[in-house]
Design an enzyme around this catalytic site. Structure first.
Site, mmCIF file in Angstrom:
data_model
loop_
_atom_site.group_PDB
_atom_site.id
_atom_site.type_symbol
_atom_site.label_atom_id
_atom_site.label_comp_id
_atom_site.label_asym_id
_atom_site.label_seq_id
_atom_site.Cartn_x
_atom_site.Cartn_y
_atom_site.Cartn_z
ATOM 1 N N ASP A 170 33.966 30.363 44.829
ATOM 2 C CA ASP A 170 32.858 30.655 45.837
ATOM 3 C C ASP A 170 31.659 30.339 45.146
ATOM 4 O O ASP A 170 30.469 30.233 45.777
ATOM 5 C CB ASP A 170 33.225 32.004 46.357
ATOM 6 C CG ASP A 170 34.413 32.184 47.127
ATOM 7 O OD1 ASP A 170 34.878 31.267 47.856
ATOM 8 O OD2 ASP A 170 34.937 33.069 46.908
ATOM 9 N N HIS A 185 37.615 37.185 39.390
ATOM 10 C CA HIS A 185 38.681 36.833 40.097
ATOM 11 C C HIS A 185 39.840 37.828 39.551
ATOM 12 O O HIS A 185 40.213 38.149 38.584
ATOM 13 C CB HIS A 185 39.459 35.437 39.995
ATOM 14 C CG HIS A 185 40.153 34.980 41.180
ATOM 15 N ND1 HIS A 185 41.581 35.201 41.108
ATOM 16 C CD2 HIS A 185 39.715 34.542 42.265
ATOM 17 C CE1 HIS A 185 41.938 34.649 42.242
ATOM 18 N NE2 HIS A 185 41.010 34.195 43.232
ATOM 19 N N HIS A 195 36.230 38.713 50.096
ATOM 20 C CA HIS A 195 37.157 37.640 50.209
ATOM 21 C C HIS A 195 36.245 36.297 50.479
ATOM 22 O O HIS A 195 35.657 35.627 49.864
ATOM 23 C CB HIS A 195 38.179 37.974 51.415
ATOM 24 C CG HIS A 195 39.586 37.295 51.158
ATOM 25 N ND1 HIS A 195 39.524 36.001 50.341
ATOM 26 C CD2 HIS A 195 40.484 37.184 51.984
ATOM 27 C CE1 HIS A 195 40.715 35.454 50.594
ATOM 28 N NE2 HIS A 195 41.332 36.064 51.556
#
Length: 385
Positions: free
Chosen positions: A318, A263, A223
């Site tokens: 990210d 994702h 995460h």
């Protein structure tokens, strides 16, 4: 016992609440906060406090509303000494998010009279956003062996945070980049951390305990920890000329996971990643060592998209955000980048908690399908073989 009943692994595609906060179109790569696209928000030069207000109150603030809201947030900058002590008693090598958890848990322990109340929930949340800034400042400064410091009111939440964290006046470029990062990480519907927090507050536990639960979920590498994992991957490659060999050896032949790619919701390029990429390019251009990391990232991105794009696997938020944090001046250590993620996401967490408790309150209590042995007779220990 045979597995005769269906389960939803990872709760994938299970809807657990209604929301007015965030909508995602994973096929088209669209992310909207309260109906506003993140691209428009960033392009318009919005301050993070405006988006905080949007999440808590449902509309963008007027100038007067924003001034009053900022005053409430800034009250939270003055955290109690016992919260700072909860951080500074931990080893400096501790995980930054675990330190945040300790500090927020200390807040939960002290707030014995907390009650959910429509008239006060949003003020509590706004003040907690300020407290999260002070907590994160002190987590960072403890890790860096710097004395405790509290944020001071300034023109923006991002500026107050950076000034206190670094102990100097942040540059406009740093403030703008931090402001954008805060906005982009504000919310993303109900990922693992938000869901964990919702489970906690569905018991009518307090706001701070919900945040602590959310932090525990965010701490994991699948995460919030992905930004640091992506940077570690770039560091391992070391040079843009080595990208192709590393990719073939580790990803194609080694079957390793390409960090920062893929994702659960997006099947195309994450719109937040596009914005982070642009900021990373701009900021890193003035820092040769960081720009080298950016060059590795973009070259690796090309190989990744060629290999996995047809499967709907693209860079997520990210992938480039760590380069932005690095360009601002935050080092890659102690899971600091995930703590910065939490600084942003505390707004979204609390907005979801309030929405759920005020409008949809029901204890979250799922079931499990038993697949163990059928009925067995207990055998005393002396008779077992």
């Amino acid at each position: 016992m045979p597995e005769t009943e269906e389960i939803s692994k990872g709760l994938e595609d299970v809807n657990i609440k209604w929301t007015r906060l965030t909508t995602i179109d994973g096929n088209k790569g669209i992310l909207r906060y309260g109906g506003y696209s993140v691209e428009d928000i960033i392009a318009s030069g919005a301050q993070d406090e405006e988006i905080q207000y949007l999440f808590l109150y449902g509309n963008l603030p007027t100038e007067q509303e924003l001034r009053k809201y900022k005053e409430t947030v800034q009250k939270g900058y003055k955290i109690p000494d016992f919260v700072i002590n909860a951080i500074r008693q931990l080893p400096r090598e501790s995980d930054a998010v675990a330190m945040q958890m300790a500090a927020v848990a200390a807040m939960a322990a002290s707030e014995t009279k907390f009650k959910w109340n429509k008239d006060t929930d949003r003020d509590v949340a706004a003040e907690m956003i300020g407290r999260m800034s002070a907590i994160t400042v002190n987590v960072y400064r403890h890790i860096m062996n710097m004395p405790a410091e509290l944020p001071k009111p300034s023109d923006s939440y991002a500026e107050s945070f950076l000034n206190a964290a670094f102990g100097r006046k942040a540059t406009k470029e740093e403030i703008d980049a931090m402001n954008t990062a805060l906005i982009l990480y504000t919310d993303h519907e109900v990922p693992a951390s938000t869901t964990a927090g919702l489970v906690a507050v569905s018991t009518l536990s307090d706001m701070y305990s919900g945040i602590t639960a959310a932090l525990a979920a965010l701490k994991g590498p699948l995460h919030g920890g992905a930004a640091e994992a992506a940077i570690a991957q770039f560091d391992e490659i070391k040079d843009p000329a080595m990208v192709e060999k590393w990719f073939n050896d580790n990803i194609i032949n080694g079957k390793k996971r390409l960090m920062g790619f893929g994702h659960r919701v997006y099947k195309t390029y994450d719109p937040r990643a596009k914005i982070f990429k642009g900021i990373a390019e701009k900021l890193s251009s003035k820092k040769p060592e960081v720009h080298k990391v950016y060059e590795i990232a973009t070259k690796l991105e090309d190989f990744g998209i060629k290999a996995f794009g047809s499967k709907g696997i693209y860079p997520n938020t990210d992938y480039f955000s760590g380069i932005v944090y690095m360009s601002i001046g935050f080092p890659l250590r102690n899971n600091i980048y995930t703590a910065l993620f939490a600084l942003s996401r505390v707004t979204g967490w609390q907005a979801h908690f309030i929405e759920y408790v005020e409008e949809q309150q029901r204890l979250i209590r799922p079931r499990a399908v038993y697949v163990g042995p059928a009925e067995r007779k207990y055998v005393p220990i002396a008779e077992r073989k």
